[in-house]
Scaffold this motif. Structure first.
Motif, PDB file in Angstrom:
ATOM      1  N   LEU A   1       0.705  -1.197   0.084  1.00  0.00           N
ATOM      2  CA  LEU A   1       0.123  -0.167  -0.063  1.00  0.00           C
ATOM      3  C   LEU A   1       0.875   1.216  -0.019  1.00  0.00           C
ATOM      4  CD1 LEU A   1      -2.752  -1.102   2.478  1.00  0.00           C
ATOM      5  CD2 LEU A   1      -3.081  -0.419   0.361  1.00  0.00           C
TER       6      LEU A   1
ATOM      7  N   MET B   1       1.145   4.081  -2.876  1.00  0.00           N
ATOM      8  CA  MET B   1       0.852   5.410  -2.701  1.00  0.00           C
ATOM      9  C   MET B   1       2.128   6.276  -3.186  1.00  0.00           C
ATOM     10  SD  MET B   1      -0.269   5.709   1.224  1.00  0.00           S
ATOM     11  CE  MET B   1      -1.372   4.241   1.930  1.00  0.00           C
TER      12      MET B   1
ATOM     13  N   ASN C   1      -3.061  -4.786  -3.463  1.00  0.00           N
ATOM     14  CA  ASN C   1      -2.836  -3.490  -2.483  1.00  0.00           C
ATOM     15  C   ASN C   1      -2.054  -2.578  -3.388  1.00  0.00           C
ATOM     16  OD1 ASN C   1      -3.502  -4.810   0.356  1.00  0.00           O
ATOM     17  ND2 ASN C   1      -2.763  -6.505  -0.688  1.00  0.00           N
TER      18      ASN C   1
ATOM     19  N   GLY D   1      -2.925   1.497  -3.375  1.00  0.00           N
ATOM     20  CA  GLY D   1      -2.270   2.421  -2.880  1.00  0.00           C
ATOM     21  C   GLY D   1      -1.765   3.584  -3.857  1.00  0.00           C
TER      22      GLY D   1
ATOM     23  N   VAL E   1       0.516   4.048   7.205  1.00  0.00           N
ATOM     24  CA  VAL E   1      -0.372   3.599   6.355  1.00  0.00           C
ATOM     25  C   VAL E   1      -1.859   3.636   7.036  1.00  0.00           C
ATOM     26  CG1 VAL E   1      -1.345   1.351   5.218  1.00  0.00           C
ATOM     27  CG2 VAL E   1       1.209   2.036   4.963  1.00  0.00           C
TER      28      VAL E   1
ATOM     29  N   CYS F   1      -5.127   5.280   5.890  1.00  0.00           N
ATOM     30  CA  CYS F   1      -6.108   4.530   5.442  1.00  0.00           C
ATOM     31  C   CYS F   1      -7.418   4.744   6.538  1.00  0.00           C
ATOM     32  CB  CYS F   1      -5.943   3.033   5.426  1.00  0.00           C
ATOM     33  SG  CYS F   1      -5.194   2.671   4.272  1.00  0.00           S
TER      34      CYS F   1
ATOM     35  N   PRO G   1      -1.537  11.294   2.180  1.00  0.00           N
ATOM     36  CA  PRO G   1      -0.084  10.533   1.887  1.00  0.00           C
ATOM     37  C   PRO G   1       0.904  11.474   2.017  1.00  0.00           C
ATOM     38  CG  PRO G   1      -1.736   9.865   0.461  1.00  0.00           C
ATOM     39  CD  PRO G   1      -2.696  10.869   0.971  1.00  0.00           C
TER      40      PRO G   1
END
Length: 333
Positions: free
Chosen positions: A197, A201, A257, A261, A306, A310, A316
């Motif tokens: 993830l 990102m 995943n 991300g 993370v 989330c 981010p």
């Protein structure tokens, strides 16, 4: 050695593993939650929703009746979302044969209990730990379904059982190795989803390979620290269930995943990313992994950020700033 195998869960990995078992010469029944999925597998030997363009063996049959699939099975393979395992397994346990091997394909940590999937299986079914095996490694489903060569790890505290399962699942394109470190293999499989993830990102924010390599390496360090605190074998994290799974999941657009991300890094909300990608395992498990780390007294800064992105609406870019602003220290500290 031919076995009667039940695979519970007709998503991409469950269907792929059922295909592997069938192509290794086993009798396989695949349980699908939705009738249209089971009907398509039986009629056209396809699961187009999860494995588009991939043909399935005619010897692989599907059903929506889990009891029918499980009854008499030598192998009961669990390939359902980790957070639904407990509830579904409670309804299935009575049908499991007294000598069957239970195989977990799931890569998560249960919310609330912080239990690994093998621990949930043992608690719910009452079977001994040595009857539970875990499959982990670089297991991108579509590549395996396309018969692209890959290796994996079958972990079980009973090395003889692991070797039997190894023989049962070996094909010209799928090469399993055995391991007795169930704990380490499960931790590697769960935490890599969280790091994927983070890598996604970074990619979504436009960062390059230096950033992603740094995230993977420090993510592996987090995983190893947690494993050491809980008693895992350090060598596991340098192997297929550690580094191997991490690299594949963090790098590939086939990884849910990673793709999830990327959308978060591009500015999508959690709801928007979920609508586009389906919920990624790491989104839910990141909270339970962080809880497990806190219990063990282990610092996991990547996992923590993370979780904040989330589940606490942190951007981010803010998470990156927090990570880069941490106090500098020795790499091996």
């Amino acid at each position: 050695m031919t076995t009667h195998s039940a695979v519970l869960g007709a998503g991409s990995w469950g269907t792929t593993f059922a295909k592997i078992l069938a192509e290794a010469g086993n009798h396989v029944t695949l349980w699908a939650r939705r009738p249209e999925v089971a009907d398509a597998i039986n009629a056209s030997h396809r699961n187009e929703e999860y494995l588009p363009g991939i043909g399935l063996p005619a010897t692989l049959t599907a059903t929506t009746d889990a009891q029918e699939a499980i009854t008499g099975a030598d192998l009961v393979v669990l390939a359902i979302p980790s957070q639904t395992l407990r509830g579904q397994l409670e309804g299935w346990r009575a049908a499991i044969d007294a000598e069957a091997t239970l195989v977990s394909l799931m890569k998560g940590i249960e919310l609330g209990t912080t239990m690994r999937m093998s621990e949930v299986i043992v608690e719910v079914t009452g079977v001994s730990q040595d009857r539970v095996a875990v499959v982990s490694g670089p297991n991108l489903a579509h590549e395996l379904a396309d018969r692209q060569p890959a290796a994996t790890v079958i972990a079980c505290t009973d090395s003889g059982r692991a070797k039997r399962l190894q023989r049962t699942t070996t094909t010209p394109y799928f090469r399993p190795y055995t391991n007795v470190d169930v704990l380490g293999c499960e931790l590697g499989g769960a935490v890599k989803n969280v790091i994927a993830l983070a890598c996604g990102m970074a990619e979504g924010m436009g960062f390059g390979d230096n950033t992603k390599a740094s995230l993977m390496t420090r993510g592996l360090a987090e995983t190893a620290r947690l494993g050491q605190a809980l008693g895992a074998d350090p060598q596991t994290f340098a192997g297929l269930a550690g580094l191997g799974d991490l690299v594949a999941t963090c790098s590939s657009p086939l990884s849910r995943n990673h793709s999830f991300g990327v959308r978060l890094g591009q500015g999508a909300s959690l709801a928007e990313a979920t609508a586009a990608t389906r919920t990624a395992e790491g989104v839910k498990s990141c909270r339970s992994i962080l809880d497990l780390a806190i219990k063990a007294g282990v610092d996991m800064p990547l996992t923590e950020q993370v979780v904040r992105v989330c589940h606490a609406s942190v951007l981010p870019a803010v998470a990156v700033k927090q990570l880069m602003g941490r106090e500098t220290k020795s790499e091996t500290a």
